[in-house]
Scaffold this active site. Sequence first.
Site, PDB file in Angstrom:
ATOM      1  N   GLY A 187       8.081  11.154  11.392  1.00 21.79           N
ATOM      2  CA  GLY A 187       8.451  10.500  12.639  1.00 21.79           C
ATOM      3  C   GLY A 187       9.933  10.181  12.662  1.00 21.79           C
ATOM      4  O   GLY A 187      10.732  10.809  11.960  1.00 21.79           O
ATOM      5  N   CYS A 188      10.308   9.205  13.467  1.00 19.72           N
ATOM      6  CA  CYS A 188      11.716   8.824  13.595  1.00 19.72           C
ATOM      7  C   CYS A 188      12.308   8.518  12.224  1.00 19.72           C
ATOM      8  O   CYS A 188      11.802   7.667  11.486  1.00 19.72           O
ATOM      9  CB  CYS A 188      11.844   7.598  14.502  1.00 19.72           C
ATOM     10  N   PHE A 189      13.390   9.207  11.879  1.00 20.08           N
ATOM     11  CA  PHE A 189      13.912   9.090  10.517  1.00 20.08           C
ATOM     12  C   PHE A 189      14.540   7.737  10.212  1.00 20.08           C
ATOM     13  O   PHE A 189      14.756   7.402   9.048  1.00 20.08           O
ATOM     14  CB  PHE A 189      14.856  10.226  10.146  1.00 20.08           C
TER      15      PHE A 189
END
Length: 219
Positions: A68-70
């Site tokens: 997902g969002c890093f």
Amino acid sequence: LPALRRVFVSSTSLPLVFACLTLSSTRLAFAAPSLARSMSSVSSKTKVVGPDGKPLNKGEQLATFGAGCFWGVEKFFKKEFGDKLRLTAVGYLGGKADKPSYKQVCTGTTGHAEVVQLVYLEDKVKYAELVKFFYRMHDPTTLNRQGNDTGTQYRSAIFYHTPEQAEIAREVTDSVQGRFFNPIVTEITEASTFWLAEDYHQDYLNKNPGGYCNHKIRW
């Protein structure tokens, strides 16, 4: 007379010998740059470097995960493992385009995943521990999605760097499947070129503590 004949033959052969040596030297001279380029290419492909572009030190290994969002992925790995990691960086991996930008990756057309790349100290933490934690801090059962974030760039993925990592990743995946009601859809594939994300993405949630994050420890 036999001795003189041997001397005469040897003397007449000298120009031919020198000609052969000259031709061989010329061929080597032309071949040398090509050989050097070939050796350089092999060296660059086999040398293992970290996300900062520098060779790994002895006892260091790479690990790369997409969850997902890093921003949140980097935050949780750093919080959990601390000084067991020498370096963390976020970037893009698994796509086709070279040097993709964040805006390009967000379109979903480049095929890259948002990832965090870790340089870990193998005498302090094992790869299996990293993989297990990866599964604890995101939902690996939602295809191309983490919470409100949807798209192939948010897919769950383990990008392995060695055959041993691939084997461990599959073993851990099988062992944690029972923790989830739905099947794990995590992609396990060989790591390709890692492209470092823009500076403002690096260590984002440490610089912006109130920033967006949808990750949590699930079990």
